[in-house]
Motif scaffolding. Structure first.
Motif, PDB file in Angstrom:
ATOM      1  N   UNK A  22       8.471  11.701  -1.491  1.00  0.00           N
ATOM      2  CA  UNK A  22       8.226  12.107  -2.888  1.00  0.00           C
ATOM      3  C   UNK A  22       7.339  11.127  -3.627  1.00  0.00           C
ATOM      4  N   UNK A  23       7.957  10.153  -4.290  1.00  0.00           N
ATOM      5  CA  UNK A  23       7.203   9.173  -5.081  1.00  0.00           C
ATOM      6  C   UNK A  23       7.486   7.767  -4.569  1.00  0.00           C
ATOM      7  N   UNK A  24       6.505   6.886  -4.754  1.00  0.00           N
ATOM      8  CA  UNK A  24       6.645   5.490  -4.368  1.00  0.00           C
ATOM      9  C   UNK A  24       6.192   4.572  -5.481  1.00  0.00           C
ATOM     10  N   UNK A  25       6.089   3.307  -5.172  1.00  0.00           N
ATOM     11  CA  UNK A  25       5.632   2.318  -6.147  1.00  0.00           C
ATOM     12  C   UNK A  25       4.196   2.621  -6.562  1.00  0.00           C
ATOM     13  N   UNK A  26       3.956   2.675  -7.860  1.00  0.00           N
ATOM     14  CA  UNK A  26       2.654   3.062  -8.383  1.00  0.00           C
ATOM     15  C   UNK A  26       1.578   2.038  -8.024  1.00  0.00           C
ATOM     16  N   UNK A  27       0.425   2.554  -7.582  1.00  0.00           N
ATOM     17  CA  UNK A  27      -0.752   1.735  -7.289  1.00  0.00           C
ATOM     18  C   UNK A  27      -1.944   2.363  -8.012  1.00  0.00           C
ATOM     19  N   UNK A  28      -2.539   1.609  -8.910  1.00  0.00           N
ATOM     20  CA  UNK A  28      -3.686   2.091  -9.687  1.00  0.00           C
ATOM     21  C   UNK A  28      -3.388   3.431 -10.357  1.00  0.00           C
ATOM     22  N   UNK A  29      -2.180   3.568 -10.869  1.00  0.00           N
ATOM     23  CA  UNK A  29      -1.797   4.771 -11.593  1.00  0.00           C
ATOM     24  C   UNK A  29      -1.342   5.925 -10.730  1.00  0.00           C
ATOM     25  N   UNK A  30      -1.321   5.735  -9.411  1.00  0.00           N
ATOM     26  CA  UNK A  30      -0.910   6.798  -8.483  1.00  0.00           C
ATOM     27  C   UNK A  30       0.477   6.480  -7.945  1.00  0.00           C
ATOM     28  N   UNK A  31       1.426   7.384  -8.148  1.00  0.00           N
ATOM     29  CA  UNK A  31       2.785   7.164  -7.644  1.00  0.00           C
ATOM     30  C   UNK A  31       3.230   8.236  -6.654  1.00  0.00           C
TER      31      UNK A  31
END
Length: 314
Positions: free
Chosen positions: A117-126
């Motif tokens: 599903x979702x992970x730690x956000x990188x450059x605004x992308x989670x």
């Protein structure tokens, strides 16, 4: 002489026609990419259990089975189970074997289609798109299913299983393995596909198999393909990857060779459970090539008069 020439011409035309037909069902990188593009797009939101994204993904897989003419293994393609209060479902297709006796023996080709599903956000992308883990493996099962239903000559019956809730602890494969065991399935072998999206740069084989020393599957696959296709990964042994994917519940239930094929043992891919496990990180030419090389091995599994792949303790 004229009659002989006529016969030769007819034979040549038939062979050319057969060659075109065989060539038309060779797995292409474009076909693989289209599958992975859908499953690993932002629209699927990381394919977590209970999410709209995994519902869309399951519907997509069902459509692929239907379009190819693959029958559902049960009354429906969906093998449903619960993850806490959430509804979850494997998507399972079936091709009956052509041999009156061998059709009672089964080969399972599987891969999980869910992700985190979702992970730690990188450059605004989670969004954790899970392109390599495991849209890539899902593409192998779907394209092989299409190949075998078109070929129409497998002597053993074949089950094509796309598992959900692998990321929750192999829950989908545990559910299906127990169900098939209860139904008395005669399982010959289970081959699982996990993270096949990137090649190794320093190996003399294309992919490794988990539980390498437990059976002769790797040796048989190499023999069937006259190549060093499948190798042994010491990293996979170190991290006990044999027990960490959807092959393992089938090994537990049936005590037959049930192993995963992968081209990633964490040494050649830096984005495991990372939001950057994206489509642009994958080598689609490699994925298609690997699938095409594995198909002849699976064909031999489906055709041999006896069960040649065995546990090493037998």
């Amino acid at each position: 002489m004229k009659r002989l020439c006529y016969v030769l011409i007819i034979m040549l035309l038939w062979n050319c026609k057969s060659g075109v037909k065989s060539q038309s069902i060779t797995i292409s990188s474009e076909e693989v990419k289209n599958i992975v593009n859908f499953l690993a797009s932002d629209d699927q939101r990381g394919r977590d259990v209970g999410s709209p994204g995994i519902e869309k993904s399951a519907t997509f897989i069902e459509a692929k089975f239907k379009d190819a003419g693959i029958k559902p293994d049960f009354h429906t393609y969906r093998d449903t189970f619960k993850v806490d209060s959430l509804d979850a479902f494997n998507v399972v297709g079936y091709i009956e074997g052509k041999d009156p006796k061998l059709k009672n023996e089964f080969i399972i080709l599987g891969a999980h289609y869910d992700h985190i599903g979702y992970g730690k956000s990188v450059a605004g992308d989670s969004i954790a798109n899970g392109a390599n883990d495991n849209a890539a493996g899902t593409s192998a099962v779907l394209t092989m299913a299409k190949y075998f239903v078109n070929k129409k000559d497998n002597k053993r019956s074949m089950i094509f299983a796309l598992f959900s809730a692998e990321e929750k602890g192999l829950l989908g494969s545990k559910h299906l393995a127990k169900r098939l065991k209860t139904e008395g399935l005669d399982l010959y072998t289970m081959v699982n596909f996990e993270m096949i999206g990137v090649p190794f740069k320093d190996r003399d084989y294309k992919a490794f198999i988990t539980g390498y020393d437990l059976s002769n599957m790797a040796q048989k696959m190499n023999s069937y393909t006259s190549s060093n296709l499948i190798g042994k990964s010491e990293i996979a042994i170190k991290y006990n990857l044999f027990k960490r994917s959807d092959n393992y519940p089938f090994f537990q239930e049936f005590s037959v060779p049930s192993q995963s094929i992968s081209s990633c043992d964490m040494t050649n891919f830096d984005f495991y459970h990372h939001v950057d496990d994206e489509i642009d990180k994958l080598d689609f030419e490699f994925i298609a090539s690997l699938i095409n090389k594995i198909i002849p091995a699976v064909e031999q599994m489906a055709h041999t008069p006896t069960k040649e792949i065995k546990m090493n303790h037998e």
